[in-house]
Design a protein around this motif. Sequence first.
Motif, mmCIF file in Angstrom:
data_model
loop_
_atom_site.group_PDB
_atom_site.id
_atom_site.type_symbol
_atom_site.label_atom_id
_atom_site.label_comp_id
_atom_site.label_asym_id
_atom_site.label_seq_id
_atom_site.Cartn_x
_atom_site.Cartn_y
_atom_site.Cartn_z
ATOM 1 N N UNK A 70 0.841 -1.201 0.000
ATOM 2 C CA UNK A 70 0.000 0.000 0.000
ATOM 3 C C UNK A 70 0.877 1.252 0.000
ATOM 4 N N UNK A 71 1.927 1.252 0.824
ATOM 5 C CA UNK A 71 2.864 2.377 0.838
ATOM 6 C C UNK A 71 3.483 2.567 -0.540
ATOM 7 N N UNK A 72 3.884 1.473 -1.162
ATOM 8 C CA UNK A 72 4.487 1.538 -2.490
ATOM 9 C C UNK A 72 3.486 2.077 -3.512
ATOM 10 N N UNK A 73 2.256 1.597 -3.482
ATOM 11 C CA UNK A 73 1.243 2.057 -4.432
ATOM 12 C C UNK A 73 0.954 3.547 -4.302
ATOM 13 N N UNK A 74 0.751 4.012 -3.081
ATOM 14 C CA UNK A 74 0.460 5.429 -2.887
ATOM 15 C C UNK A 74 1.682 6.296 -3.186
ATOM 16 N N UNK A 75 2.873 5.814 -2.827
ATOM 17 C CA UNK A 75 4.090 6.555 -3.147
ATOM 18 C C UNK A 75 4.305 6.680 -4.641
ATOM 19 N N UNK A 76 4.045 5.595 -5.366
ATOM 20 C CA UNK A 76 4.170 5.639 -6.821
ATOM 21 C C UNK A 76 3.127 6.578 -7.420
ATOM 22 N N UNK A 77 1.928 6.595 -6.860
ATOM 23 C CA UNK A 77 0.882 7.503 -7.355
ATOM 24 C C UNK A 77 1.312 8.958 -7.184
ATOM 25 N N UNK A 78 1.887 9.280 -6.038
ATOM 26 C CA UNK A 78 2.337 10.655 -5.788
ATOM 27 C C UNK A 78 3.458 11.027 -6.754
ATOM 28 N N UNK A 79 4.404 10.110 -6.954
ATOM 29 C CA UNK A 79 5.536 10.409 -7.832
ATOM 30 C C UNK A 79 5.128 10.495 -9.300
ATOM 31 N N UNK A 80 4.008 9.897 -9.678
ATOM 32 C CA UNK A 80 3.579 9.871 -11.074
ATOM 33 C C UNK A 80 2.714 11.064 -11.471
ATOM 34 N N UNK A 81 2.354 11.917 -10.530
ATOM 35 C CA UNK A 81 1.527 13.079 -10.862
ATOM 36 C C UNK A 81 2.272 13.919 -11.910
ATOM 37 N N UNK A 82 1.605 14.240 -13.027
ATOM 38 C CA UNK A 82 2.269 15.015 -14.084
ATOM 39 C C UNK A 82 2.741 16.383 -13.587
ATOM 40 N N UNK A 83 3.901 16.799 -14.063
ATOM 41 C CA UNK A 83 4.494 18.071 -13.648
ATOM 42 C C UNK A 83 3.614 19.256 -14.020
ATOM 43 N N UNK A 84 2.830 19.121 -15.089
ATOM 44 C CA UNK A 84 1.946 20.208 -15.498
ATOM 45 C C UNK A 84 0.854 20.465 -14.460
ATOM 46 N N UNK A 85 0.488 19.441 -13.702
ATOM 47 C CA UNK A 85 -0.567 19.576 -12.693
ATOM 48 C C UNK A 85 -0.014 20.040 -11.352
ATOM 49 N N UNK A 103 -1.386 -11.285 -6.210
ATOM 50 C CA UNK A 103 -0.447 -11.383 -7.342
ATOM 51 C C UNK A 103 -0.770 -10.335 -8.402
ATOM 52 N N UNK A 104 -2.053 -10.130 -8.674
ATOM 53 C CA UNK A 104 -2.453 -9.114 -9.650
ATOM 54 C C UNK A 104 -2.054 -7.716 -9.172
ATOM 55 N N UNK A 105 -2.148 -7.482 -7.883
ATOM 56 C CA UNK A 105 -1.739 -6.207 -7.293
ATOM 57 C C UNK A 105 -0.243 -5.979 -7.507
ATOM 58 N N UNK A 106 0.562 -6.985 -7.202
ATOM 59 C CA UNK A 106 2.017 -6.863 -7.393
ATOM 60 C C UNK A 106 2.363 -6.691 -8.865
ATOM 61 N N UNK A 107 1.646 -7.386 -9.730
ATOM 62 C CA UNK A 107 1.887 -7.277 -11.162
ATOM 63 C C UNK A 107 1.594 -5.860 -11.654
ATOM 64 N N UNK A 108 0.487 -5.282 -11.222
ATOM 65 C CA UNK A 108 0.148 -3.928 -11.680
ATOM 66 C C UNK A 108 1.164 -2.908 -11.179
ATOM 67 N N UNK A 109 1.659 -3.080 -9.971
ATOM 68 C CA UNK A 109 2.686 -2.149 -9.480
ATOM 69 C C UNK A 109 4.005 -2.334 -10.220
ATOM 70 N N UNK A 110 4.336 -3.559 -10.599
ATOM 71 C CA UNK A 110 5.563 -3.789 -11.365
ATOM 72 C C UNK A 110 5.450 -3.162 -12.755
ATOM 73 N N UNK A 111 4.274 -3.254 -13.361
ATOM 74 C CA UNK A 111 4.063 -2.608 -14.670
ATOM 75 C C UNK A 111 4.209 -1.099 -14.519
ATOM 76 N N UNK A 112 3.640 -0.544 -13.458
ATOM 77 C CA UNK A 112 3.762 0.897 -13.216
ATOM 78 C C UNK A 112 5.227 1.290 -12.975
ATOM 79 N N UNK A 113 5.964 0.430 -12.301
ATOM 80 C CA UNK A 113 7.381 0.713 -12.062
ATOM 81 C C UNK A 113 8.146 0.752 -13.378
#
Length: 186
Positions: A41-56, A169-179
């Motif tokens: 959960x920490x990884x997912x939310x951290x990745x979401x924060x880091x992925x916010x577009x710079x324009x926004x 497993x699907x959760x880990x897979x989606x985070x790996x794709x996002x990574x």
Amino acid sequence: MHGPASSGWLLVALCAATGAYCLLRMRSRVQEQRRAAGGEALMGFGMAVMAVPAAAFTPPAWAWPACAAVFALAGLHALWAARTGACHLHHLIGAGAMVYMAVTMAALPGTGDRHAHAQGGAGTPVLTGALLLYFVAYVLVAGVRLAPVTAVTGAGRGAGWGDRPELARACRLSMAIAMVAMLLTM
């Protein structure tokens, strides 16, 4: 990381949804599953924060070092848990990748679109390439393992959200794709 706005928002949505699902998984009756779900959960939310577009949103100067510190602590926790076998090496590598990306973003000068500046370098750094190879391999292996999903004993009607291994497993897979997507913008 800061790529095109539309793909950035899709990445934010994917990571935030995965983080939210991992919070639901923390309700599992099994302590090891709860612990893993918390880190994911920490990884997912951290990745979401880091992925916010710079324009926004352009984060303040202290945001990247703060992200690096949070994930360095998560990495130390994963390393400590690994000594008892309660953590997978994947969590440690994921936390390390997040530290690497945050430190890289903090080192870039300016407050504009950091993605364009990062692409102006002399090729892909070795660490970025190694992390890309790891996460692409993880996605391929996890995808193959997930594809022939069969009914798992105990995962029927009585199983809670936290006790569904195929969903974990699907959760880990989606985070790996996002990574992979985030590392490609480095």
